[in-house]
Design a protein around this motif. Structure first.
Motif, mmCIF file in Angstrom:
data_model
loop_
_atom_site.group_PDB
_atom_site.id
_atom_site.type_symbol
_atom_site.label_atom_id
_atom_site.label_comp_id
_atom_site.label_asym_id
_atom_site.label_seq_id
_atom_site.Cartn_x
_atom_site.Cartn_y
_atom_site.Cartn_z
ATOM 1 N N GLY A 67 13.068 -39.487 -14.624
ATOM 2 C CA GLY A 67 13.752 -38.118 -15.078
ATOM 3 C C GLY A 67 13.264 -37.084 -13.752
ATOM 4 O O GLY A 67 14.055 -36.405 -13.605
ATOM 5 N N LEU A 122 20.728 -34.449 -18.373
ATOM 6 C CA LEU A 122 20.368 -33.502 -17.453
ATOM 7 C C LEU A 122 21.696 -32.994 -16.398
ATOM 8 O O LEU A 122 21.873 -31.892 -16.190
ATOM 9 N N LEU A 148 19.088 -39.909 -20.738
ATOM 10 C CA LEU A 148 18.468 -38.792 -20.510
ATOM 11 C C LEU A 148 18.704 -38.027 -19.089
ATOM 12 O O LEU A 148 19.258 -36.875 -18.939
ATOM 13 N N SER A 208 21.568 -36.112 -27.006
ATOM 14 C CA SER A 208 20.309 -36.824 -26.671
ATOM 15 C C SER A 208 19.150 -36.683 -27.598
ATOM 16 O O SER A 208 18.383 -37.665 -27.644
ATOM 17 N N ILE A 209 19.306 -35.875 -28.624
ATOM 18 C CA ILE A 209 18.289 -35.763 -29.917
ATOM 19 C C ILE A 209 18.614 -36.897 -30.647
ATOM 20 O O ILE A 209 17.741 -37.834 -30.981
ATOM 21 N N ARG A 268 9.775 -43.279 -17.717
ATOM 22 C CA ARG A 268 10.719 -42.291 -18.180
ATOM 23 C C ARG A 268 10.380 -40.961 -17.342
ATOM 24 O O ARG A 268 11.377 -40.235 -17.017
ATOM 25 N N ILE A 269 9.333 -40.815 -17.294
ATOM 26 C CA ILE A 269 8.766 -39.538 -16.485
ATOM 27 C C ILE A 269 9.349 -39.776 -14.999
ATOM 28 O O ILE A 269 9.896 -38.533 -14.448
ATOM 29 N N GLY A 318 23.192 -31.793 -25.802
ATOM 30 C CA GLY A 318 21.864 -31.554 -26.294
ATOM 31 C C GLY A 318 21.724 -32.395 -27.730
ATOM 32 O O GLY A 318 20.725 -33.205 -27.917
ATOM 33 N N TRP A 377 15.931 -35.308 -11.437
ATOM 34 C CA TRP A 377 15.814 -33.704 -11.401
ATOM 35 C C TRP A 377 15.935 -33.329 -9.880
ATOM 36 O O TRP A 377 16.595 -32.433 -9.560
ATOM 37 N N ARG A 422 17.472 -40.254 -29.313
ATOM 38 C CA ARG A 422 16.046 -40.395 -29.255
ATOM 39 C C ARG A 422 15.841 -40.720 -30.735
ATOM 40 O O ARG A 422 14.801 -41.396 -30.909
#
Lengths: 215, 133
Positions: free
Chosen positions: A36, A192, A188, A97-98, A32-33, A94, A40, A101
């Protein structure tokens, strides 16, 4: 400190090499990192592309070839409604996305639907504005200023349109496949993308519409 | 704390843009951040639109004020919507952003600088016409 350095101890060569090996296998740093962060980087490159269009517009804004200037063309009421649509859609995105999750269907689908409706509203107003400009003889071929205007604003509009298609795809994927990790990574990236479009719109309504109307 | 635990812990503190810390019942906090962002962005937008049409302030200062408000609003979006912070878990994202901003500034300022120089050094069009006669 990068994600990769963070995972590797500073003074432990052997452990470091082991960590590099685990990275290659998708170990310590979560996917995921990595996804993302990569997205970015893409978004920043997209912003750099937009900055080239902004520079073109700023250079050509005075070259109206005897045609209409921005202050004679722009309707700030439309711009205000467009801005409200996009800002609110960024907020609902936003919330979506919450919801994703939290694996909460009501939140996710509701917020995504609101985002879609607001995005369609934005595009509708923009298409209406473009059509009325062309009908008034202020199309992209009229002057260098209008060419730059249609390129810059139209490029943002195309991004929003692509974002709307992506939004529908994400709803369909979550509906069909559920809240799988790979689907959540795509959600995600979508959020973004959508937030970044709103940031570009902030620069756009300031430079093109508000500064243009004052000239 | 051993080294392994230390690195493991630090790894867990890495984040990506757009991801706030949400564990368990922290939904309200997540929504709260978006609400603060929405409020601040709305405020800055309204001030922008108000200032662009006002005669209350000195005319030439309006574009400067609009620029400052826009940059402030982009900062609000980055902080509250994309969750880019100054925390140690966000250094990667901030460094990438800083590089992007550098390129954007080079592109825009450089283009304007060169083109203004060119316009300044070019003879006015009517003079060129006269020389061609």
């Amino acid at each position: 400190m990068s994600a990769f350095q963070a995972a590797a101890g500073p003074d432990r060569e052997v452990e470091h090499e082991q960590n590099v090996a685990t990275h290659a296998a998708g170990g310590l740093v979560s996917k995921r990192i990595i996804v993302g962060y990569g997205f970015w980087i893409f978004l920043l490159s997209d912003i750099i592309m937009f900055s080239a269009f902004f520079a073109t517009y700023a250079v050509l804004v005075g070259n109206t070839a005897g045609g209409p200037r921005g202050s004679q063309l722009f309707d700030l009421h439309d711009t205000a409604v467009e801005t409200a649509c996009l800002l609110l859609s960024s907020f609902t995105c936003g919330l979506a996305s919450i919801g994703a999750r939290m694996h909460d269907g009501r939140w996710f689908y509701g917020a995504m639907a609101a985002t879609f409706v607001l995005g369609v509203g934005f595009i509708g107003i923009e298409v209406h504005e473009f059509a009325s400009l062309v009908a008034r003889g202020a199309g992209p071929t009229r002057s260098a200023f209008l060419s730059a205007f249609f390129t810059l604003v139209g490029c943002h509009g195309l991004h929003v349109t692509a974002g709307l298609l992506w939004l529908l795809t994400m709803i369909a994927q979550v509906f069909a496949k559920g809240y799988r990790p790979d689907i959540l990574r795509r959600v995600l990236c979508f959020s973004l993308f959508w937030h970044t479009l709103d940031i570009i719109w902030v620069a756009l309504f300031t430079v093109v519409y508000l500064m243009g109307a004052g000239q | 704390m051993s080294h392994a635990e230390d690195t493991e812990d630090r790894h867990h503190r890495d984040t990506v843009p757009g991801e706030e810390r949400l564990d368990g019942h922290a939904t309200a906090e997540g929504v709260g951040a978006y609400l603060i962002g929405l409020g601040l962005a709305t405020l800055l937008t309204v001030v922008s639109f108000f200032i662009s049409g006002t005669t209350l302030v000195w005319g030439p200062s309006i574009p400067v004020a609009l620029g400052v408000l826009a940059i402030a609003q982009m900062g609000v979006h980055l902080t509250f919507f994309l969750h880019i912070t100054t925390g140690p878990d966000n250094v990667n994202n901030v460094m990438a952003l800083a590089f992007g901003v550098l390129i954007v500034l080079l592109l825009i300022v450089g283009s304007l600088w060169i083109m203004m120089n060119l316009n300044h050094n070019m003879m006015p069009l009517d003079q060129i016409m006269q020389m061609q006669r």
